[in-house]
Scaffold this active site. Structure first.
Site, PDB file in Angstrom:
ATOM      1  N   ASP A 180       0.826  -0.918  -0.046  1.00  0.00           N
ATOM      2  CA  ASP A 180       0.007  -0.089  -0.121  1.00  0.00           C
ATOM      3  C   ASP A 180       1.058   1.354  -0.036  1.00  0.00           C
ATOM      4  OD1 ASP A 180       0.933   0.246   2.776  1.00  0.00           O
ATOM      5  OD2 ASP A 180      -0.889  -0.048   3.653  1.00  0.00           O
ATOM      6  N   SER A 181       0.360   2.511  -0.123  1.00  0.00           N
ATOM      7  CA  SER A 181       1.149   3.607  -0.153  1.00  0.00           C
ATOM      8  C   SER A 181       1.544   4.077   1.233  1.00  0.00           C
ATOM      9  CB  SER A 181       0.370   4.701  -0.715  1.00  0.00           C
ATOM     10  OG  SER A 181      -0.829   5.195  -0.086  1.00  0.00           O
ATOM     11  N   GLY A 182       1.047   3.747   2.377  1.00  0.00           N
ATOM     12  CA  GLY A 182       1.015   4.134   3.554  1.00  0.00           C
ATOM     13  C   GLY A 182       0.044   5.164   4.072  1.00  0.00           C
ATOM     14  N   GLY A 183      -0.507   5.583   3.176  1.00  0.00           N
ATOM     15  CA  GLY A 183      -1.412   6.709   3.425  1.00  0.00           C
ATOM     16  C   GLY A 183      -2.514   6.364   4.563  1.00  0.00           C
ATOM     17  N   ASP A 220      -3.154   8.240  -1.499  1.00  0.00           N
ATOM     18  CA  ASP A 220      -4.595   8.861  -1.701  1.00  0.00           C
ATOM     19  C   ASP A 220      -5.069   9.331  -0.157  1.00  0.00           C
ATOM     20  OD1 ASP A 220      -4.605   6.085  -0.334  1.00  0.00           O
ATOM     21  OD2 ASP A 220      -6.696   5.860  -1.077  1.00  0.00           O
ATOM     22  N   GLY A 266     -11.281   3.594   0.362  1.00  0.00           N
ATOM     23  CA  GLY A 266     -12.273   4.272   1.214  1.00  0.00           C
ATOM     24  C   GLY A 266     -13.647   3.723   1.659  1.00  0.00           C
ATOM     25  N   ASP A 268      -7.842  -7.672   0.381  1.00  0.00           N
ATOM     26  CA  ASP A 268      -7.053  -7.701   1.380  1.00  0.00           C
ATOM     27  C   ASP A 268      -7.741  -7.615   2.689  1.00  0.00           C
ATOM     28  OD1 ASP A 268      -6.591  -4.897   0.806  1.00  0.00           O
ATOM     29  OD2 ASP A 268      -5.895  -5.433   3.094  1.00  0.00           O
ATOM     30  N   CYS A 317     -12.669 -28.696   6.635  1.00  0.00           N
ATOM     31  CA  CYS A 317     -11.161 -28.238   6.273  1.00  0.00           C
ATOM     32  C   CYS A 317     -10.049 -29.040   6.256  1.00  0.00           C
ATOM     33  CB  CYS A 317     -11.094 -26.863   7.399  1.00  0.00           C
ATOM     34  SG  CYS A 317      -9.277 -26.039   7.091  1.00  0.00           S
ATOM     35  N   CYS A 354      -6.868 -28.024   6.744  1.00  0.00           N
ATOM     36  CA  CYS A 354      -5.655 -27.508   7.274  1.00  0.00           C
ATOM     37  C   CYS A 354      -4.975 -28.382   8.357  1.00  0.00           C
ATOM     38  CB  CYS A 354      -5.934 -26.051   7.699  1.00  0.00           C
ATOM     39  SG  CYS A 354      -6.724 -25.859   9.222  1.00  0.00           S
ATOM     40  N   HIS A 399      -5.592 -21.727  10.356  1.00  0.00           N
ATOM     41  CA  HIS A 399      -7.243 -22.466   9.824  1.00  0.00           C
ATOM     42  C   HIS A 399      -7.757 -21.016   9.207  1.00  0.00           C
ATOM     43  CE1 HIS A 399     -11.135 -23.607   9.424  1.00  0.00           C
ATOM     44  NE2 HIS A 399     -11.394 -22.589  10.129  1.00  0.00           N
TER      45      HIS A 399
HETATM   46 ZN   LIG Z   1      -8.713 -25.702   9.254  1.00  0.00          ZN
END
Ligand SMILES: [Zn+2]
Length: 387
Positions: free
Chosen positions: A93-96, A147, A229, A279, A317, A319, A348
């Site tokens: 990211d830009s840090g903004g 931004d 935003g 993200d 799952c 995992c 997980h």
């Molecule tokens: Zn799991």
């Protein structure tokens, strides 16, 4: 255009898009979820586990890495990939956003942001140009423009003024990266010559401002476009409407990234609105607080009902956590404050997010995305499960 970055949409299903983009550090299948590695580490997870879980790209936070250990140190260590030991793709990211949310005594002017480091109180400046230089030293595969991040709620006038400033900053960021690409700024170490740059659409919750921002950002021209935003406290329907409106104004042939969202439901809903990249700190942060995302809804491991529960966190799952450990054990670790508990929960949750994206991609591939979406929302949206 960046030399290495290419995006290809191979299939669409309604508004959902299946694609991939190519970076100097490998191919990323989209729609994609990017685990957040704020300080050069995804909290509670090892990179080998992320690789095993199928992560093809992680996010690094420019603000944090700039303040500590510093982008010049990272450039001397050969760039961020080499420094952190991750050779797949990285977006910074830009840090903004952190300047607006973390930094103290900040002052925003047309030139940029002036603020005090939240670590040592030192006085700092961040300008559109300096965020490009910092990300060039870091050498991420995708860099974001600076931004202005607006607090929610904001008036229309505030949102308009902020959006127009973000557009002017975006144009300065573009000029700067073009200067770096043409080697007309030889004093800056460029750790990744194939770095792409994404613009960011702002405009708060006002559809006409979003459209204006999308048009202006497109006109500058970037390798990809983000929607910023959102997911800042607005009602969920408002967020989905703005995503629909904005995504439809962005180029078909380039990736669209919804910043900072969201819940598993948000991923599915926004893929159906044409988003390719996400993200969010939610899977990692909530794991540390004992909240697990499962195929049957959210599970709070602190709950007394799991004290004698031998079942895995999520029977669907595969995992390591679910193959090996019980809810009873994870509850014990959480209550005892064992860091192993946080790590197992994190593994997980990240696996659940990455698996959800894989299932989304498969559904688009087979043309069954809408059925998948309805079934997913029905099973996952329960507040807690009693399995
Ligand atoms: Zn799991």
């Amino acid at each position: 255009m960046s030399t290495s970055f290419r995006f290809i949409v191979s299939r669409t299903d309604g508004g959902a898009r299946l694609g991939e983009f190519h970076t100097p550090h490998g191919t990323v299948q989209t729609p994609v979820f990017m685990p957040v590695g704020t300080q050069g580490a995804v909290k509670g997870a090892l990179f080998k586990d992320l690789e095993e879980a199928g992560a093809e790209i992680v996010l690094g936070n420019t603000y944090h890495l700039h303040l500590r250990p510093g982008d010049e140190l990272i450039a001397r260590r050969g760039g961020l990939h080499r420094f952190i030991g991750w050779d797949r793709a990285i977006l910074t990211d830009s840090g903004g956003y952190q300047v607006f949310s973390l930094a103290e005594r900040r002052k925003i002017t047309e030139e940029g942001a002036e603020f005090q480091s939240h670590i040592d109180g030192s006085r700092r400046h961040l300008t559109p140009e300096s965020t490009v230089d910092i990300q060039a030293r870091l050498g991420s595969d995708v860099a974001m423009v600076l931004d202005e991040c607006l607090a929610y709620p904001a008036t229309r006038d505030q949102a308009a003024e902020s959006m127009l400033r973000s557009v002017r900053w975006a144009a300065r960021c573009r000029r700067r990266i073009e200067a770096l690409r043409s080697s007309s700024a030889p004093d800056i170490v460029v750790s990744n010559a194939g770095q792409a740059q994404f613009g960011i659409v702002q405009g708060g919750v006002f559809p006409d401002l979003r459209c204006e921002s999308a048009e202006a950002t497109r006109a500058i021209g970037f390798e990809g476009y983000a929607i910023g935003g959102l997911s800042v406290g607005e009602p969920i329907d408002v967020m989905y409407d703005i995503v629909t409106e904005t995504a439809s104004r962005l180029p078909i042939a380039q990736p669209r990234y919804l910043m900072g969202a969201g819940t598993p439901e948000d991923l599915v809903e926004c893929v159906s609105r044409g988003i390719d990249m996400f993200d969010c700190v939610m899977p990692t942060r909530n794991a540390r607080n004992g909240q697990l995302f499962t195929s049957r809804g959210r599970l709070n491991i602190r709950n007394a009902r799991y004290a004698d529960d031998d079942g895995p966190p999520d029977p669907s799952c595969g995992c390591y956590t679910c193959r090996r450990h019980s809810r009873a054990y994870l509850r014990h670790l959480h209550l005892a404050g064992e860091m192993t508990g946080a790590a197992l929960n994190t593994l997980h949750n990240l696996t659940f997010y990455l698996d959800t994206m894989r299932r989304i991609r498969e559904a688009i591939m087979f043309g069954t995305f809408d059925t998948f979406r309805q079934e997913f929302l029905r099973s996952v949206s329960r507040p807690a499960h009693d399995a």
